[in-house]
Write a protein that holds these residues in place. Structure first.
Motif: not given
Length: 316
Positions: A89-116
């Protein structure tokens, strides 16, 4: 052709065995990453998530500009970090004018992106803003209760997906039995609209109820925040089928001469071959033989004494 290298040392071999697929998988580890630009609120959110999952989380403090989960080509670095740290699993944080205080939570399967799932953080309150008795503070590594309140988790596809991801993120290791005395925290997720969820972290206070089961009271200890769903990406159908595969239950090998009884339990039969005593070779120096020789020697000694007495009487 890629060259397959086998580990030469035992430590590397044991580490690869830990990462190998298992019938019963262990708890999922979470990778926490920072984007090119982050805000003070987002840094605090990532720090508090790492604090709540400290025993099963890996945090990278450097900025990662090459990580872009929703863009094609931006998943390569994320998958590399996932394989390097063995995090599913991963939690990725980023901030921009279009998407302020943005948090992306996702899961991986066999070290490939599963869903976001991409959410925006609003009305964030850190742990330091709550006042409570520190004796009631939840212990690190304890198993939490997770409550999902609201019809949106059943009707909205976005909140259904968010529920699955939050459940994997917060529940820790899957267990079968739980001691109620060791449960000291609860996550309460309340759906306030079709795309908004209020997440709060509470401590559990056990009080007397007049029965065996104690009465529980919730005491908010933080953090708390509103999560607004912005984007989400479901897994491919083929990838979902592959990830949902389960190993068949292995039939137990029948043990010979062992049966199970409802009353007596486990019953075993022991077969002893016929003993042929007549053909058994006896040792050369047996106790019985020694006794017979001893008795014969004593008998000969008595006869010699009688013979010597007779000779004396005859000579007189």
């Amino acid at each position: 052709m890629l060259k397959v290298k086998t580990p030469k040392k035992g430590k590397a071999r044991r580490e690869l065995e830990k990462r190998a697929p298992k019938l019963v998988e262990t708890g999922k580890k979470t990778l926490i990453l920072h984007g090119t630009k982050t805000s003070g609120v987002l840094n605090s959110v990532l720090t508090q998530i790492y604090h709540l999952k400290k025993e099963s989380a890996v945090r990278f403090s450097r900025k990662n500009g090459e990580v872009r989960p929703f863009e094609s080509g931006g998943e390569t670095a994320l998958e590399f970090f996932s394989q390097k740290t063995d995090c599913s699993m991963f939690v990725f944080g980023s901030h921009s004018k279009k998407r302020p205080d943005n948090l992306v939570i996702g899961r991986t399967y066999d070290h490939h992106i599963y869903d976001l799932v991409e959410v925006g953080v609003e009305n964030f309150k850190p742990m330091e803003s709550f006042t409570y008795d520190k004796k009631l503070a939840p212990k690190a590594g304890s198993k939490p209760f997770i409550a999902f309140i609201g019809e949106g988790f059943d009707s909205s596809e976005e909140l259904k997906h968010l529920k699955e991801v939050l459940l994997d993120l917060l529940r820790g290791e899957v267990i079968e039995n739980l001691n109620l005395a060791g449960v000291d925290r609860a996550y309460v997720c309340t759906a306030t609209s079709s795309n908004k969820v209020f997440l709060s972290h509470c401590a559990l206070r056990l009080k007397k109820s007049g029965s065996i089961v104690p009465r529980m009271e919730l005491l908010e200890v933080g953090p708390s925040m509103d999560l607004v769903v912005r984007r989400h990406r479901l897994p491919n159908e083929s990838l979902r089928k592959e990830a949902m595969k389960t190993a068949k239950d292995q039939t137990k090998k029948k043990v010979k001469n062992v049966s199970q009884d409802a009353i007596e339990g486990k019953i075993g039969k022991v077969y002893i071959p016929d003993q042929k005593v007549g053909e058994t070779a006896l040792p050369y120096k047996a106790k019985g033989v020694k006794r017979e020789r001893r008795e014969a020697k004593l008998k000969r000694g008595d006869d010699n004494e009688h013979a010597s007495k007779k000779q004396k009487e005859d000579s007189e």
